[in-house]
Write a protein that holds these residues in place. Structure first.
Motif, PDB file in Angstrom:
ATOM      1  N   GLU A  11       0.832  -1.219   0.000  1.00  0.00           N
ATOM      2  CA  GLU A  11       0.000   0.000   0.000  1.00  0.00           C
ATOM      3  C   GLU A  11       0.862   1.263   0.000  1.00  0.00           C
ATOM      4  N   GLY A  12       1.806   1.267  -0.894  1.00  0.00           N
ATOM      5  CA  GLY A  12       2.627   2.474  -1.065  1.00  0.00           C
ATOM      6  C   GLY A  12       3.745   2.621  -0.049  1.00  0.00           C
ATOM      7  N   ASN A  13       3.822   1.709   0.924  1.00  0.00           N
ATOM      8  CA  ASN A  13       4.910   1.795   1.914  1.00  0.00           C
ATOM      9  C   ASN A  13       5.873   0.633   1.749  1.00  0.00           C
ATOM     10  N   TRP A  14       7.144   0.920   1.974  1.00  0.00           N
ATOM     11  CA  TRP A  14       8.150  -0.155   1.932  1.00  0.00           C
ATOM     12  C   TRP A  14       8.377  -0.648   3.355  1.00  0.00           C
ATOM     13  N   ILE A  15       7.933  -1.874   3.598  1.00  0.00           N
ATOM     14  CA  ILE A  15       7.992  -2.369   4.971  1.00  0.00           C
ATOM     15  C   ILE A  15       8.787  -3.687   5.068  1.00  0.00           C
ATOM     16  N   VAL A  16       9.128  -4.035   6.298  1.00  0.00           N
ATOM     17  CA  VAL A  16       9.845  -5.299   6.531  1.00  0.00           C
ATOM     18  C   VAL A  16       8.835  -6.437   6.391  1.00  0.00           C
ATOM     19  N   SER A  17       9.064  -7.311   5.397  1.00  0.00           N
ATOM     20  CA  SER A  17       8.100  -8.410   5.235  1.00  0.00           C
ATOM     21  C   SER A  17       8.643  -9.717   5.817  1.00  0.00           C
ATOM     22  N   ASP A  18       9.951  -9.782   5.984  1.00  0.00           N
ATOM     23  CA  ASP A  18      10.539 -11.028   6.482  1.00  0.00           C
ATOM     24  C   ASP A  18      11.907 -10.665   7.063  1.00  0.00           C
ATOM     25  N   VAL A  19      12.217 -11.200   8.224  1.00  0.00           N
ATOM     26  CA  VAL A  19      13.505 -10.868   8.820  1.00  0.00           C
ATOM     27  C   VAL A  19      14.016 -12.066   9.606  1.00  0.00           C
ATOM     28  N   SER A  20      15.322 -12.213   9.607  1.00  0.00           N
ATOM     29  CA  SER A  20      15.932 -13.315  10.337  1.00  0.00           C
ATOM     30  C   SER A  20      17.187 -12.789  11.025  1.00  0.00           C
ATOM     31  N   ILE A  21      17.245 -12.971  12.347  1.00  0.00           N
ATOM     32  CA  ILE A  21      18.378 -12.440  13.123  1.00  0.00           C
ATOM     33  C   ILE A  21      18.908 -13.580  13.994  1.00  0.00           C
ATOM     34  N   VAL A  22      20.129 -14.025  13.708  1.00  0.00           N
ATOM     35  CA  VAL A  22      20.659 -15.193  14.420  1.00  0.00           C
ATOM     36  C   VAL A  22      22.065 -14.877  14.948  1.00  0.00           C
ATOM     37  N   TYR A  23      22.257 -15.172  16.227  1.00  0.00           N
ATOM     38  CA  TYR A  23      23.556 -14.902  16.862  1.00  0.00           C
ATOM     39  C   TYR A  23      24.280 -16.188  17.212  1.00  0.00           C
ATOM     40  N   GLY A  24      25.596 -16.176  17.042  1.00  0.00           N
ATOM     41  CA  GLY A  24      26.442 -17.274  17.513  1.00  0.00           C
ATOM     42  C   GLY A  24      27.325 -16.781  18.650  1.00  0.00           C
ATOM     43  N   GLY A  25      27.857 -17.712  19.435  1.00  0.00           N
ATOM     44  CA  GLY A  25      28.772 -17.344  20.520  1.00  0.00           C
ATOM     45  C   GLY A  25      28.054 -16.854  21.762  1.00  0.00           C
ATOM     46  N   VAL A  26      26.739 -16.987  21.808  1.00  0.00           N
ATOM     47  CA  VAL A  26      25.988 -16.467  22.957  1.00  0.00           C
ATOM     48  C   VAL A  26      25.277 -17.577  23.729  1.00  0.00           C
ATOM     49  N   ALA A  27      25.324 -18.801  23.208  1.00  0.00           N
ATOM     50  CA  ALA A  27      24.633 -19.920  23.868  1.00  0.00           C
ATOM     51  C   ALA A  27      25.206 -21.213  23.295  1.00  0.00           C
ATOM     52  N   ALA A  28      24.675 -22.334  23.732  1.00  0.00           N
ATOM     53  CA  ALA A  28      25.182 -23.628  23.257  1.00  0.00           C
ATOM     54  C   ALA A  28      24.890 -23.842  21.774  1.00  0.00           C
ATOM     55  N   VAL A  29      23.838 -23.198  21.299  1.00  0.00           N
ATOM     56  CA  VAL A  29      23.492 -23.275  19.871  1.00  0.00           C
ATOM     57  C   VAL A  29      23.302 -21.851  19.348  1.00  0.00           C
ATOM     58  N   PRO A  30      23.365 -21.656  18.035  1.00  0.00           N
ATOM     59  CA  PRO A  30      23.074 -20.314  17.521  1.00  0.00           C
ATOM     60  C   PRO A  30      21.640 -19.922  17.907  1.00  0.00           C
ATOM     61  N   LEU A  31      21.462 -18.680  18.377  1.00  0.00           N
ATOM     62  CA  LEU A  31      20.145 -18.259  18.883  1.00  0.00           C
ATOM     63  C   LEU A  31      19.440 -17.332  17.911  1.00  0.00           C
ATOM     64  N   THR A  32      18.162 -17.614  17.671  1.00  0.00           N
ATOM     65  CA  THR A  32      17.339 -16.737  16.839  1.00  0.00           C
ATOM     66  C   THR A  32      16.662 -15.710  17.740  1.00  0.00           C
ATOM     67  N   ALA A  33      16.701 -14.447  17.324  1.00  0.00           N
ATOM     68  CA  ALA A  33      16.039 -13.392  18.112  1.00  0.00           C
ATOM     69  C   ALA A  33      14.570 -13.348  17.696  1.00  0.00           C
ATOM     70  N   ALA A  34      13.792 -14.289  18.208  1.00  0.00           N
ATOM     71  CA  ALA A  34      12.430 -14.510  17.694  1.00  0.00           C
ATOM     72  C   ALA A  34      11.477 -13.348  17.985  1.00  0.00           C
ATOM     73  N   LYS A  35      11.542 -12.801  19.208  1.00  0.00           N
ATOM     74  CA  LYS A  35      10.605 -11.702  19.548  1.00  0.00           C
ATOM     75  C   LYS A  35      10.925 -10.473  18.704  1.00  0.00           C
ATOM     76  N   THR A  36      12.202 -10.233  18.533  1.00  0.00           N
ATOM     77  CA  THR A  36      12.616  -9.060  17.737  1.00  0.00           C
ATOM     78  C   THR A  36      12.134  -9.213  16.292  1.00  0.00           C
ATOM     79  N   GLU A  37      12.304 -10.417  15.759  1.00  0.00           N
ATOM     80  CA  GLU A  37      11.869 -10.659  14.373  1.00  0.00           C
ATOM     81  C   GLU A  37      10.371 -10.364  14.245  1.00  0.00           C
TER      82      GLU A  37
END
Ligand SMILES: NC(=O)c1ccc[n+]([C@@H]2O[C@H](COP(=O)([O-])OP(=O)(O)OC[C@H]3O[C@@H](n4cnc5c(N)ncnc54)[C@H](O)[C@@H]3O)[C@@H](O)[C@H]2O)c1
Ligand SMILES: O=c1[nH]c(=O)c2nc[nH]c2[nH]1
Length: 564
Positions: free
Chosen positions: A404-430
């Protein structure tokens, strides 16, 4: 095609070298037969002290020269030396020694000093005012003072005075060239068995017979486990010669990358793909390529594989957060030939635990193309940039679409390594970002959510909690700047960005290293105080001190192995 490359001998089991030609530092030259020009240069330029690392430097340089069709650039020389650590001489004389092999314009060394508007000398290395050039000039004019600063005129490999070097370069032995690879079954000490299948079918059969067998490709993880962590594996299956695991294909929906593909091979392949495809399709390829630049050194990347890194499931893996963020899928095959596909983001189950059953192996990675207005970025912060493991790393992807005329975030993926036993996805932020128009008004809320998504307890393994926590936020801030800048550049957004922050999105580039050493020489007699080549330098250039190999492999996957 014969491939020639350096690898670390300490991580290369003898079994894995079957069919290869090994060249060691003694093989390329010694005092009796004469030294190789590379060896000679290092001693002449005072590039060795204790000599422990010297053979590694020599073999890295030798491998580069032998595998380059044209004289290498200075950048290539520096890149090829990464992974060799010197603690005595320092890198200046080592790099200076090898600079003569480079195809380079020598103006940095020969031209008159750069000056700013005030006539102040500018350092060619930092671009800032400095006095080093003046000091050099002063030294040069004083007869009682010797400076190690020399003007190195570029010269080709053949122009180096090889002195008594009389041998021709070693060739890949014809008897190996004619030889056909055979499946291997080798018995070692303590009941160790080493299998080398040549087909996927044979590999799956062996897997069904030995569900506990250790699969091996580069051995850069397993070798460390067995040498330093007392791990013992009775049955090992080397998958280096299984062609189905070496696939590198460009497909309609993306790239098909076999699990046994070496990281150096992947780098080359990605460079070609990026050169051939549209930039909007290759944002993920770019991010992976940039991350690989800081993944270990040349000798490790020559052997370490895509699948080895994935299946090791190290919490600091540089690539796993990226496979997850890019939406890559993993293909897994079982001993009955059934193939299943799982998303990279679902593959890592716990500390070094992955979604693979005893009768399964990782077959390949499918990396999707990016779409228009889809941006991927890699991040890594370590104690030092080169040859170090990450304190925190990350992979981020954002797709912007018009609604609708606006450029918006339609899909995002944010994953960190080195912060836990497995790479962590920032699910709430996404979840928060989807559907929003990205601007700096969102940043505070995003940072708060990131802190919830990526909690680092005070006693979190790895320590430096406050610093690592701030890295998770600053990586996202950089990503925000990057995406916004790209959209602004396309004229689709007009988000004001503070100029002071823009250096955060510039790729890090370092000019080739240059250094000068000025010192006063007070001559006493014929030797004291003079910069003379020390006697042991000749020995150090050609002695086995450090484990490094260069392999020649022939057809399909042939190497040349350099061993020092
Ligand atoms: N030693 C170093 O300096 C250094 C530097 C950077 C990276 N690395 C390591 O290199 C590794 C890269 O791979 P490598 O080829 O040397 O690994 P490798 O041969 O040591 O194997 C690593 C692990 O992956 C498993 N594996 C490999 N391929 C598999 C497959 N197709 N299916 C299922 N399991 C499989 C192996 O059984 C093993 O457990 C990274 O994990 C990283 O930890 C080492
Ligand atoms: O992904 C990785 N990157 C590295 O730099 C590294 N070093 C050891 N193990 C590693 N794994």
């Amino acid at each position: 095609m014969i491939k020639l490359q350096t690898i670390n001998a300490c991580l290369a089991p003898l079994y894995s070298l079957e069919g290869m030609h090994i060249i060691t530092v003694e093989g390329i030259g010694d005092r009796q037969r004469g030294l190789h020009p590379v060896q000679e240069r290092l001693a002449e330029a005072h590039g060795s002290q204790c000599g422990f690392c010297t053979p590694g430097f020599v073999m890295s340089m030798y491998a580069l020269l032998r595998s380059s069709k044209h004289p290498p650039t200075e950048e290539q020389i520096e890149d090829s030396l990464a992974g060799n650590l010197c603690r005595c001489t320092g890198y200046r004389p080592i790099i200076d020694a090898f600079r003569v092999f480079a195809k380079t314009d020598d103006s940095l060394y020969t031209a008159s000093p750069l000056e700013n508007a005030n006539g102040q000398a500018i350092c060619p290395s930092t671009g800032k005012p400095c006095s080093c050039r003046n000091e050099t000039d002063v030294n040069a004019n004083e007869s009682s003072t010797l400076s190690s600063v020399k003007v190195y005129l570029p010269c080709s490999y053949n122009e180096i005075d090889g002195n008594s070097y009389s041998e021709k370069e070693l060739i890949f032995p014809p008897e190996l060239q004619l030889r056909k690879f055979m499946p291997l079954k080798l018995n070692g000490f303590n009941g160790i068995r080493w299998y080398r299948p040549l087909k996927l079918e044979q590999l799956l059969y062996l897997r069904s017979c030995y569900p506990d067998a250790k699969l091996i490709i580069g051995n850069s993880e397993v070798g460390v486990e067995t040498k330093f962590k007392n791990a013992q594996y009775k049955v090992m299956i080397s998958v280096t010669h299984v062609p189905e695991l070496h696939t590198l294909k460009v497909e309609e929906h993306g790239l098909h990358i076999g699990s046994a593909v070496r990281l150096a091979q992947l780098q080359k392949f990605l460079k070609n793909v990026i050169a051939e495809r549209g930039s909007h399709e290759t944002s993920s390829c770019y991010a992976i390529l940039r991350q690989l630049k800081w993944f270990a050194g040349t000798q490790i990347r020559n052997v370490a594989s895509v699948g080895g890194n994935i299946c090791t499931a190290s919490p600091i893996s540089d690539l796993n957060p990226l496979w997850m963020a890019t939406g890559a899928n993993f293909q897994i095959i079982d001993v009955n030939n059934n193939v299943r596909t799982t998303a990279a983001k679902d593959f890592f189950l716990g500390y070094r635990k992955v979604d693979l059953k005893a009768d399964e192996i990782l077959l390949s990675v499918i990396l999707p193309w990016t779409r228009p207005y889809e941006y991927v970025k890699e991040f890594k912060q370590a104690h030092r940039r080169e040859d170090d493991i990450a304190l925190v790393n990350a992979g981020m992807r954002m797709h912007i679409t018009e609604a609708e005329g606006n450029w918006i975030v339609s899909d995002v993926s944010i994953v960190y390594g080195g912060v836990a036993a497995v790479p962590l996805t920032a699910a709430k932020t996404e979840k928060f970002l989807v559907g929003k128009k990205l601007d700096d008004g969102l940043l505070d809320e995003t940072f708060n959510l990131l802190k919830e998504d990526i909690p680092l307890a005070e006693n979190a393994p790895g320590g430096m909690v406050e610093f690592r926590s701030s890295l998770t936020l600053s990586f996202f801030f950089k990503f925000f700047l990057y995406v916004t800048h790209e959209m602004n550049n396309k004229g689709l957004w007009k988000v004001g960005l503070d100029a002071a922050n823009m250096s955060a999105i510039q790729s890090y580039t370092r000019p080739v290293s240059i250094g000068t050493q000025g010192y006063e020489s007070v001559g006493q007699g014929t030797a004291v105080g003079q910069p003379m080549v020390h006697m042991s330098a000749i020995l150090q250039r050609s002695l086995v001190r450090q484990n490094m190999l260069m392999t020649h492999q022939h057809p399909r996957i042939s190497y040349m192995l350099l061993w020092c």
